[in-house]
Design an enzyme around this catalytic site. Structure first.
Site, PDB file in Angstrom:
ATOM      1  N   HIS A  85       0.790  -1.219   0.000  1.00 15.50           N
ATOM      2  CA  HIS A  85       0.000   0.000   0.000  1.00 15.50           C
ATOM      3  C   HIS A  85       0.826   1.275   0.000  1.00 15.50           C
ATOM      4  CE1 HIS A  85      -2.913  -2.753   2.384  1.00 15.50           C
ATOM      5  NE2 HIS A  85      -3.105  -2.894   1.089  1.00 15.50           N
ATOM      6  N   TYR A 118       0.386   2.127  12.884  1.00 16.52           N
ATOM      7  CA  TYR A 118       0.923   3.013  11.860  1.00 16.52           C
ATOM      8  C   TYR A 118       0.663   4.463  12.265  1.00 16.52           C
ATOM      9  CZ  TYR A 118      -0.855  -1.079   9.228  1.00 16.52           C
ATOM     10  OH  TYR A 118      -1.195  -2.334   8.803  1.00 16.52           O
TER      11      TYR A 118
END
Length: 178
Positions: free
Chosen positions: A61, A131
């Site tokens: 991603h 994240y």
């Protein structure tokens, strides 16, 4: 804290304080002064976490400019094999990958600059990956490349991959804006 260079320019392993005693452990994941002194992005806008079953691959991603971002990735439970691919056309390591096993016991995490695709394989049931990103999610700029298109051996026979991740084009067909 300590900044460790990798084979990909701008991609760093960050080692942090790991204090353990009879109560458990304590780790410092972010220090503004350390980041500034080491020319690392400090303007994080969103924080996420994911919980994955063993054998789940999430990736690869990234977001397209102008919504691309620097990302910090760390594991707070379980164990993963983290993988990053350089998508920057003018980079000496364009198309190359870097991999690192990370787990809840290691006081280290990854600093991933703009222009790199990111993904991971959960090596343990219930692995939690956290994240921090320097841009907010932009649905129309959310993108990826096929997890099996850049020569990395994930070391797994039957990965669990989302339908969305299966739609990503191969690295060789991707026209990089980075």
């Amino acid at each position: 804290m300590k900044k460790i260079e990798t084979s990909i320019s701008g991609l760093y392993i960050l080692e942090t304080v790991d204090f353990q005693d009879e109560r458990g452990c304590f780790q410092k994941l972010y220090n503004y002064d350390f980041f500034k002194e080491n020319d690392l992005d400090t303007d994080f806008k969103e924080f996420y976490y994911s919980v994955s079953r063993k054998d789940v691959i999430r990736g690869m991603h990234f977001q397209l400019p102008p919504f691309d971002h620097t990302k910090l990735v760390y594991v707070s439970k379980g164990k993963i094999r983290d993988v990053v691919v350089d998508l920057r056309q003018k980079s000496a390591t364009f198309g190359m990958f870097f991999s690192l096993e990370m787990d809840e016991r290691a006081a280290r995490y990854l600093y991933i600059p703009r222009g790199l695709a990111h993904g991971f394989l959960a090596l343990e049931e219930g692995s939690i990956v956290n994240y921090a990103q320097t841009s907010c999610y932009a649905k129309d700029q959310d993108c990826g490349i096929a997890w099996d298109s850049f020569g990395f051996n994930w070391g797994i026979q039957r990965p669990i991959v989302s339908g969305r991740d299966l739609t990503f084009e191969k690295l060789e067909n991707f026209k990089s804006p980075f």
